[in-house]
Motif scaffolding. Sequence first.
Motif, PDB file in Angstrom:
ATOM      1  N   PRO A  58       0.816  -1.234   0.000  1.00 27.64           N
ATOM      2  CA  PRO A  58       0.000   0.000   0.000  1.00 27.64           C
ATOM      3  C   PRO A  58       0.841   1.272   0.000  1.00 27.64           C
ATOM      4  O   PRO A  58       0.363   2.334  -0.376  1.00 27.64           O
ATOM      5  CB  PRO A  58      -0.810  -0.104   1.305  1.00 27.64           C
ATOM      6  CG  PRO A  58      -0.733  -1.539   1.716  1.00 27.64           C
ATOM      7  CD  PRO A  58       0.535  -2.092   1.157  1.00 27.64           C
ATOM      8  N   GLU A  59       2.100   1.154   0.428  1.00 26.81           N
ATOM      9  CA  GLU A  59       2.955   2.351   0.447  1.00 26.81           C
ATOM     10  C   GLU A  59       3.599   2.628  -0.909  1.00 26.81           C
ATOM     11  O   GLU A  59       4.087   3.726  -1.159  1.00 26.81           O
ATOM     12  CB  GLU A  59       4.050   2.203   1.514  1.00 26.81           C
ATOM     13  CG  GLU A  59       3.478   2.261   2.915  1.00 26.81           C
ATOM     14  CD  GLU A  59       4.543   2.211   3.995  1.00 26.81           C
ATOM     15  OE1 GLU A  59       5.723   2.482   3.706  1.00 26.81           O
ATOM     16  OE2 GLU A  59       4.166   1.881   5.133  1.00 26.81           O
ATOM     17  N   THR A 279      16.726  15.174  -9.851  1.00 24.46           N
ATOM     18  CA  THR A 279      15.705  15.121  -8.814  1.00 24.46           C
ATOM     19  C   THR A 279      15.276  13.668  -8.729  1.00 24.46           C
ATOM     20  O   THR A 279      15.299  12.960  -9.744  1.00 24.46           O
ATOM     21  CB  THR A 279      14.519  16.063  -9.126  1.00 24.46           C
ATOM     22  OG1 THR A 279      13.571  15.991  -8.066  1.00 24.46           O
ATOM     23  CG2 THR A 279      13.820  15.713 -10.436  1.00 24.46           C
ATOM     24  N   ARG A 280      14.950  13.184  -7.546  1.00 24.54           N
ATOM     25  CA  ARG A 280      14.678  11.763  -7.366  1.00 24.54           C
ATOM     26  C   ARG A 280      13.328  11.514  -6.732  1.00 24.54           C
ATOM     27  O   ARG A 280      12.921  12.264  -5.832  1.00 24.54           O
ATOM     28  CB  ARG A 280      15.746  11.141  -6.450  1.00 24.54           C
ATOM     29  CG  ARG A 280      17.092  11.120  -7.077  1.00 24.54           C
ATOM     30  CD  ARG A 280      18.171  10.684  -6.096  1.00 24.54           C
ATOM     31  NE  ARG A 280      19.453  10.851  -6.745  1.00 24.54           N
ATOM     32  CZ  ARG A 280      20.017   9.950  -7.534  1.00 24.54           C
ATOM     33  NH1 ARG A 280      19.429   8.782  -7.729  1.00 24.54           N
ATOM     34  NH2 ARG A 280      21.159  10.197  -8.124  1.00 24.54           N
ATOM     35  N   LEU A 281      12.687  10.452  -7.191  1.00 25.71           N
ATOM     36  CA  LEU A 281      11.403  10.034  -6.638  1.00 25.71           C
ATOM     37  C   LEU A 281      11.555   8.588  -6.191  1.00 25.71           C
ATOM     38  O   LEU A 281      11.941   7.731  -7.001  1.00 25.71           O
ATOM     39  CB  LEU A 281      10.340  10.152  -7.737  1.00 25.71           C
ATOM     40  CG  LEU A 281       8.900   9.901  -7.342  1.00 25.71           C
ATOM     41  CD1 LEU A 281       8.417  10.957  -6.345  1.00 25.71           C
ATOM     42  CD2 LEU A 281       8.012   9.923  -8.585  1.00 25.71           C
ATOM     43  N   THR A 282      11.273   8.313  -4.908  1.00 25.73           N
ATOM     44  CA  THR A 282      11.388   6.939  -4.422  1.00 25.73           C
ATOM     45  C   THR A 282      10.130   6.154  -4.792  1.00 25.73           C
ATOM     46  O   THR A 282       9.104   6.724  -5.164  1.00 25.73           O
ATOM     47  CB  THR A 282      11.572   6.907  -2.888  1.00 25.73           C
ATOM     48  OG1 THR A 282      10.391   7.461  -2.296  1.00 25.73           O
ATOM     49  CG2 THR A 282      12.787   7.716  -2.452  1.00 25.73           C
ATOM     50  N   ALA A 283      10.222   4.813  -4.626  1.00 24.31           N
ATOM     51  CA  ALA A 283       9.095   3.952  -5.009  1.00 24.31           C
ATOM     52  C   ALA A 283       7.866   4.225  -4.157  1.00 24.31           C
ATOM     53  O   ALA A 283       6.751   3.885  -4.540  1.00 24.31           O
ATOM     54  CB  ALA A 283       9.520   2.487  -4.890  1.00 24.31           C
ATOM     55  N   ASP A 284       8.048   4.854  -2.983  1.00 23.45           N
ATOM     56  CA  ASP A 284       6.892   5.198  -2.152  1.00 23.45           C
ATOM     57  C   ASP A 284       6.547   6.684  -2.242  1.00 23.45           C
ATOM     58  O   ASP A 284       5.919   7.251  -1.345  1.00 23.45           O
ATOM     59  CB  ASP A 284       7.097   4.755  -0.692  1.00 23.45           C
ATOM     60  CG  ASP A 284       8.370   5.300  -0.057  1.00 23.45           C
ATOM     61  OD1 ASP A 284       9.219   5.860  -0.787  1.00 23.45           O
ATOM     62  OD2 ASP A 284       8.512   5.180   1.169  1.00 23.45           O
ATOM     63  N   GLY A 285       6.985   7.317  -3.336  1.00 27.42           N
ATOM     64  CA  GLY A 285       6.474   8.650  -3.638  1.00 27.42           C
ATOM     65  C   GLY A 285       7.094   9.785  -2.853  1.00 27.42           C
ATOM     66  O   GLY A 285       6.438  10.813  -2.634  1.00 27.42           O
ATOM     67  N   GLN A 286       8.353   9.633  -2.450  1.00 26.33           N
ATOM     68  CA  GLN A 286       9.049  10.703  -1.741  1.00 26.33           C
ATOM     69  C   GLN A 286      10.047  11.367  -2.680  1.00 26.33           C
ATOM     70  O   GLN A 286      10.828  10.669  -3.344  1.00 26.33           O
ATOM     71  CB  GLN A 286       9.830  10.154  -0.531  1.00 26.33           C
ATOM     72  CG  GLN A 286       9.035   9.201   0.342  1.00 26.33           C
ATOM     73  CD  GLN A 286       7.868   9.884   1.028  1.00 26.33           C
ATOM     74  OE1 GLN A 286       8.036  10.896   1.695  1.00 26.33           O
ATOM     75  NE2 GLN A 286       6.676   9.318   0.856  1.00 26.33           N
TER      76      GLN A 286
END
Length: 346
Positions: A58-59, A279-286
């Motif tokens: 879910p995350e 710029t970076r986006l993690t798999a949990d949207g951070q």
Amino acid sequence: MAAPTPTQGAANAPSAALGLRDRHGRTATDLRVSLTDRCNLRCTYCMPEAGLPWLPKPELLTDEEVSRLVGIAVRDLGVTEVRFTGGEPLLRPGLVGIVAAAAALEPRPEISLTTNAIGLERLAGPLVEAGLDRVNVSLDTLDPGTFKELAKRDRLAATLRGIEGAAAAGLAPVKLNTVLMRGINDTEAPALLRFAIEHGYQLRFIEQMPLDAAGVWRRDEMVTAAEILEALRAEFDLVPDPAHRGSAPAETWLVDGGPAKVGVIGSVTRPFCGDCDRTRLTADGQVRNCLFARGETDLRELMRTGASDEAIGARWREAMWGKLPGHGIDDPSFLQPARPMSAIGG
Ligand code: SAM
């Protein structure tokens, strides 16, 4: 593992028209998106042999959520390059669809993938058809025993098949990334370069960074860019590549007069933070404004509570505005980020 703190110093971000600017004058146009924190290898500089507590489903961003955020970055925030990574991005079931959605954006971004290539011989064709432009494959050794020692899995043959599959599908030139570790694969630099030149691949060595899960990285044990170049010069003639480096992290050299080249990414001893456009986006949207950032900015909850594209873009711009001038690895107060490389997205 301590939870990351929110991004600091984000107030007063400039107007949307300027894209992802920071207060030190840099503009991020290169987005790295991690699609999963899971991996089928356990490279010792990245992940412990037993794995890590994986992000609960879910995350994780759904495929639609990933595509929405990539769309905001490209359409509204000036991102021109999107690289999918992980963990291992080939493990993400929706990867081909995510690439296709990115390729349908206007303006069309450059789309690339960083992967260990296991399974790529099967997926390279569909990925190219979906719009994948380029691939970087991690290859640290040509010796099956060393591969097993370093990655804790006996998968060298699968990796080599994947690399061949990528080239056959038209992803040429395939770029290879190598991390050298003292006493494990540090004698292999010339052999890896010879292999790359023979096959038409482009090889880049990356200095090992303090992003291992165990937090045992030590600067005095790291194989430096200078050592890598010395080892290569014992067998090859290297001349600095006259082509402009721009924001590319690798310094490149022409090998034996060219056209073959080799790159060295001296992230630790020759940092290039002043030219950073990531710029970076993690798999949990951070959002992370730097690999080494101690803070993160949550776009997932914002999105899931009904925020508009405009509001999400504004939060992303604030996150980037607070980017520090450098990664600070050399600073005595440097603290390794709470998440390892596999969870941030390399
Ligand atoms: N699984 C994919 C792969 O193997 O390429 C993508 C993720 S991996 C984290 C991305 C890149 O980060 C790889 O080239 C890997 O070698 C590099 N990497 C991981 N940990 C690192 C570290 N501590 N220092 C330098 N590079 C690292």
